[in-house]
Structures are given as structure tokens and as C-alpha cells.
Design a protein around this motif. Structure first.
Motif, PDB file in Angstrom:
ATOM      1  N   LEU A  28      -2.551   6.388  -8.082  1.00 15.07           N
ATOM      2  CA  LEU A  28      -2.094   5.683  -7.018  1.00 15.07           C
ATOM      3  C   LEU A  28      -2.787   6.056  -5.627  1.00 15.07           C
ATOM      4  N   GLN A  29      -3.124   7.494  -5.561  1.00 13.46           N
ATOM      5  CA  GLN A  29      -3.856   7.906  -4.184  1.00 13.46           C
ATOM      6  C   GLN A  29      -5.084   7.186  -4.209  1.00 13.46           C
ATOM      7  N   THR A  30      -5.954   6.944  -5.457  1.00 14.76           N
ATOM      8  CA  THR A  30      -7.241   6.275  -5.292  1.00 14.76           C
ATOM      9  C   THR A  30      -6.914   4.809  -4.815  1.00 14.76           C
ATOM     10  N   VAL A  31      -5.902   4.358  -5.469  1.00 16.99           N
ATOM     11  CA  VAL A  31      -5.765   2.700  -5.062  1.00 16.99           C
ATOM     12  C   VAL A  31      -5.464   2.729  -3.732  1.00 16.99           C
ATOM     13  N   LYS A  32      -4.689   3.608  -3.245  1.00 20.94           N
ATOM     14  CA  LYS A  32      -4.093   3.416  -1.661  1.00 20.94           C
ATOM     15  C   LYS A  32      -5.458   3.636  -0.710  1.00 20.94           C
ATOM     16  N   ALA A  33      -6.206   4.555  -1.163  1.00 17.23           N
ATOM     17  CA  ALA A  33      -7.203   4.857  -0.457  1.00 17.23           C
ATOM     18  C   ALA A  33      -8.253   3.840  -0.191  1.00 17.23           C
ATOM     19  N   HIS A  34      -8.513   3.095  -1.341  1.00 17.26           N
ATOM     20  CA  HIS A  34      -9.286   1.868  -1.469  1.00 17.26           C
ATOM     21  C   HIS A  34      -8.859   0.871  -0.337  1.00 17.26           C
ATOM     22  N   ASP A  35      -7.444   0.909  -0.601  1.00 19.10           N
ATOM     23  CA  ASP A  35      -6.615  -0.393   0.385  1.00 19.10           C
ATOM     24  C   ASP A  35      -6.712  -0.280   1.844  1.00 19.10           C
ATOM     25  N   LEU A  36      -6.622   1.205   2.284  1.00 15.49           N
ATOM     26  CA  LEU A  36      -6.783   1.427   3.367  1.00 15.49           C
ATOM     27  C   LEU A  36      -7.975   1.318   4.081  1.00 15.49           C
ATOM     28  N   ILE A  80       0.949  -1.251  -0.115  1.00 16.56           N
ATOM     29  CA  ILE A  80      -0.094   0.097  -0.066  1.00 16.56           C
ATOM     30  C   ILE A  80       0.977   1.384  -0.163  1.00 16.56           C
ATOM     31  N   PHE A  81       1.880   1.342   0.897  1.00 17.30           N
ATOM     32  CA  PHE A  81       2.687   2.604   0.914  1.00 17.30           C
ATOM     33  C   PHE A  81       3.735   2.371   0.146  1.00 17.30           C
ATOM     34  N   LEU A  82       4.298   1.337  -0.527  1.00 14.27           N
ATOM     35  CA  LEU A  82       5.385   0.936  -1.550  1.00 14.27           C
ATOM     36  C   LEU A  82       6.682   1.234  -0.600  1.00 14.27           C
ATOM     37  N   THR A  83       6.781   0.671   0.481  1.00 17.61           N
ATOM     38  CA  THR A  83       7.909   0.812   1.152  1.00 17.61           C
ATOM     39  C   THR A  83       8.738  -0.831   1.046  1.00 17.61           C
TER      40      THR A  83
END
Length: 439
Positions: free
Chosen positions: A186-194, A44-47
Motif C-alpha cells: 500500500l505504501q508503494t502504491v501511495k508513493a507512486h500516486d503522490l 490515495i489516503f483511503l479517506t
């Protein structure tokens, strides 16, 4: 009257016992829904694995920080008060996923995890002795074993939810694909996953809030922790404990055991993903399947606990601990050097060897320690859960930094659980030789 006294749980204490026993399942749920989140947050955070493993650092750090404060709190007040503080912190931590998801950054989630385990530390420090006190001394061990039997049920539920309601519902794109997306997408994908990650924690936070109300409103059995024990000199207690080598080494062994358990159950996702993607499977499907193997490992862990409990009738605890650790060493070597599906089978099999380590080390370390010393000593063994903070971080750093081609990073990283089992085997051998010389 004696017949009633010998009941494991009397009718009078049945409802309070059920309420407190439910807490055992609830903290098991929190522990084992969280292990797979390292892989989820990494995507999610690409770490890297190291930064994502801060989840475990924050989660198990709460045990290290709160174990002794919790013990001192219940000495001054009551077990019920300790339970309520634990549930309150657990509920607040779960509900903190609402603002964390809205903020969309990694560190608010770490704070939420830390708050949750501050609560779990109060729960574990309070619930175990509270259950022991809910009836006669003759049935205390049976009562605690009965309550502890519900902990793996919570763990399995947590694993199931992580697999089927979190990992399976994350966006299909893997880490490499996400790095190619434009910032808005990417922000949309991250928001969905969170939102996917946060949902179960918010729900469990609400469930815990209900439990808090039920226990707060219920008249509970009198717990025998009162202000009289506060007169005991804490410095004297610590001095006695530090002079007890079996106890001190037991705390060290417990720390390495918890580290090994968390590492094996966290990085099975990375290990299995490497195996299955090498066979052509998509990353998301590989992670979900790897978590299924983690669930199998937990089932084996639970079944092995009954088998090992039976073996304790015939094998001294120190010797059994040593033999289990040797089994863990052998299977970890297979995990490192065999690789592929055989290595994954070895990794799953390690759980059979770990099954009785925590309670066995716990029992050995507390042997011969009584009265008020035992309460502080027990807190030290809960504090040893802090091994779940720095050891997974070290393993993640190996995964991220490994450069040799002939052995992959995930496989090489299991040298740390291997060293943990060596420490546990040495402790088991030392205890066995001491007990044998005294027999």
C-alpha cells in the motif's frame, strides 16, 4: 493622440499587459487542476469524501484569509508589488509539493494548497484593477474583459492536466482493493500516486518562479495606488459599505455562488463515477471519464459567458441573474431526481447557468461605489470566495453520511447547490425590483 488613447492596449503597455494577462490563465489553471484532486486524495489516503474535501477547505480558505490584507497591501504599495507577492506565494506553494510528497501525509499537501491560494488572493486582488489602469478609462472594461478571457483557457488546461496526467496515471486499484493490500505494498502504491499528483504542481511552481523574475525585471506602468489614500479612515469605509444593502447582500450571494460552482465542479467526479460504475466500468476509468464531462462543462461555461454577455444588452443584470439562477435550480432538481446519464447531463448543463453569475454579482454589488471605497469593496467580493471552503465540506458530509436507499448520497448532496441557486435567485429578484422601481 486621441486615437492612441482609445486603443484597448497601447504599444507602450503591450508587454506589461501580456505579462499580467498571463496571470489570469495561471490562477485559472490552479483552480481547476485542484477540483478533481478531492477524488484523487480520497483514494490515495483511503479517506471519506468529507476528509478529502479538506483540499477545497484549505485551497479556498486562502482567499478568505488574504483578500483584505492584499487590498491593504496594494493601497500602501503598488499593484506590481501585489502581483509579485502573489506570484511568490503561488510558486512557493507549488514547490512545497516536493517535501509534501516525500513526507507522504495528507496535511502537508493542505498547507501547500493554502499557501498557493494566499498567492492567488494577492494576484486576483491586484491584477484586475491593474489591468483597468493600463490605459484610458474609455477602454478599461474592454481591457479587463480581454484579460479575463484567458482565465478559462487556464482552467481548461488545468482540467486537461488533471484528467490526462493525474487521474489517468494513478494506480488502477480502486479504494476497496487498496484496503486489502499489505502495508508495504500500500505504501508503494501511495508513493507512486503522490508523485503523479505532485508533478504538475511542481512544474507550475517553476513556471510561476520564471514569471516572477520576468515581471520583477520588467518596468511596469505606474499604478495609481499611493500613500495618499492611506489617510482615508477605514472604519468609515466599512460603515458605508455595511449600510449598502445591495453590496452586503451581493457579498452573501457571491459566497453562495462560489460554493455552488466548486460543489458542481468537484463532485461531478463522484456523481459520474457512481453512474459509470453502475454500468460496469472500473472506478479509475469512471473517474477519468467523469473528468471529461467536467471539461465539457467548462467549455459550455465559457461559451455561455459570451451568450449571456450579449443578453445583457437587452436584459437588466438583476433579471438575468434571477433567470440564470432559476435555470440552475431546474437543472439541479434534474441532477437530484433523474439520476443516471440524464442527471449527469443536467449537472453538466448547470455550468451554462453559472457562466455569468460571478461578474454579474460583482458588477451589481459595486454599482455606485467609487473611489477608495471600491477597492475595499472589491476585496470583500474576493473574500466571498471563502464560500468554496465550508459548502463543499457540507456536501461531502452528506455523501459520507447518507443512508436512504431510494436516493444515493452523491445525488442527495446536490441539495446544497440547489439552496445556493435559490439564494442567488432571491438576490437577482431583489435587485431587479429595486432597479425597476427606480427606472
Amino acid at each position: 493622440m486621441n486615437k492612441i488613447k482609445d486603443h484597448v492596449v497601447t504599444r507602450k503597455n503591450l508587454v506589461p499587459f501580456i505579462l499580467i494577462t498571463t496571470c489570469f490563465a495561471l490562477w485559472g489553471f490552479a483552480n481547476d487542476i485542484t477540483n478533481p484532486m478531492v477524488a484523487a486524495f480520497e483514494k490515495i489516503f483511503l479517506t471519506g469524501a468529507t476528509e478529502a474535501t479538506l483540499v477545497q477547505f484549505a485551497f479556498y480558505g486562502g482567499y478568505g484569509v488574504m483578500a483584505f490584507p492584499a487590498a491593504l497591501f496594494i493601497r500602501k504599495y503598488t499593484y506590481k508589488a501585489g502581483i509579485l507577492v502573489g506570484l511568490g506565494l503561488y510558486a512557493v506553494g507549488g514547490l512545497m509539493f516536493v517535501p509534501a510528497s516525500a513526507i507522504g501525509e495528507f496535511y502537508p499537501f493542505l498547507i501547500a494548497y493554502f499557501v498557493i491560494t494566499c498567492g492567488l488572493s494577492f494576484l486576483e486582488t491586484s491584477a484586475n484593477p491593474y489591468v483597468l489602469s493600463m490605459g484610458s478609462q474609455e477602454t478599461a472594461t474592454q481591457r479587463l474583459n480581454l484579460a479575463q478571457a484567458f482565465n478559462p483557457l487556464g482552467s481548461l488546461t488545468g482540467m486537461f492536466v488533471a484528467s490526462n496526467f493525474i487521474l489517468a496515471n494513478l494506480d488502477d486499484r480502486d479504494k476497496a482493493e487498496r484496503m486489502t493490500l499489505d502495508p508495504l505494498e500500500l505504501q508503494t502504491v501511495k508513493a507512486h500516486d503522490l508523485d503523479v499528483v505532485s508533478g504538475p504542481y511542481i512544474i507550475i511552481g517553476l513556471v510561476i518562479a520564471v514569471m516572477f523574475v520576468l515581471i520583477a525585471m520588467r518596468k511596469m506602468p505606474q499604478s495609481h495606488t499611493n500613500s495618499q489614500v492611506m489617510a482615508v479612515d477605514l472604519k468609515s469605509i466599512f460603515n458605508r459599505l455595511l449600510q449598502n444593502k445591495k453590496y452586503v447582500l451581493g457579498v452573501v450571494a457571491q459566497m453562495f455562488y462560489v460554493g455552488a460552482q466548486i460543489m458542481c465542479w468537484t463532485f461531478i467526479i463522484h456523481y459520474g463515477t457512481e453512474v459509470f460504475t453502475a454500468e460496469g466500468m472500473a472506478e479509475k476509468d469512471a473517474q477519468v471519464l467523469s473528468q471529461q464531462y467536467n471539461i465539457v462543462a467548462m467549455i459550455i461555461f465559457g461559451a455561455s459567458r459570451f451568450i449571456c454577455t450579449f443578453l445583457l444588452k437587452y436584459i437588466r443584470p438583476g433579471r438575468l441573474l434571477m433567470l440564470l439562477a432559476i435555470g440552475g435550480i431546474s437543472l439541479t432538481l434534474g441532477t437530484i431526481f433523474l439520476g443516471g446519464m440524464m442527471g449527469l447531463y443536467c449537472l453538466v448543463g448547470i455550468s451554462a447557468c453559472m457562466s455569468l453569475m460571478f461578474p454579474t454579482i460583482y458588477g451589481i454589488a459595486l454599482e455606485g461605489i467609487g473611489g477608495d471605497d471600491a477597492k475595499i469593496a472589491a476585496a470583500g467580493l474576493i473574500m466571498a470566495i471563502v464560500g468554496g471552503t465550508f459548502l463543499p465540506l457540507l456536501q461531502a458530509s452528506i455523501i459520507d453520511g447518507w443512508t436512504l436507499d431510494w436516493l444515493s448520497g452523491p445525488r442527495a448532496s446536490f441539495v446544497l447547490p440547489l439552496l445556493c441557486f435559490v439564494v442567488i435567485a432571491a438576490y437577482g429578484y431583489r435587485v431587479f425590483t429595486i432597479d425597476k422601481s427606480h427606472s
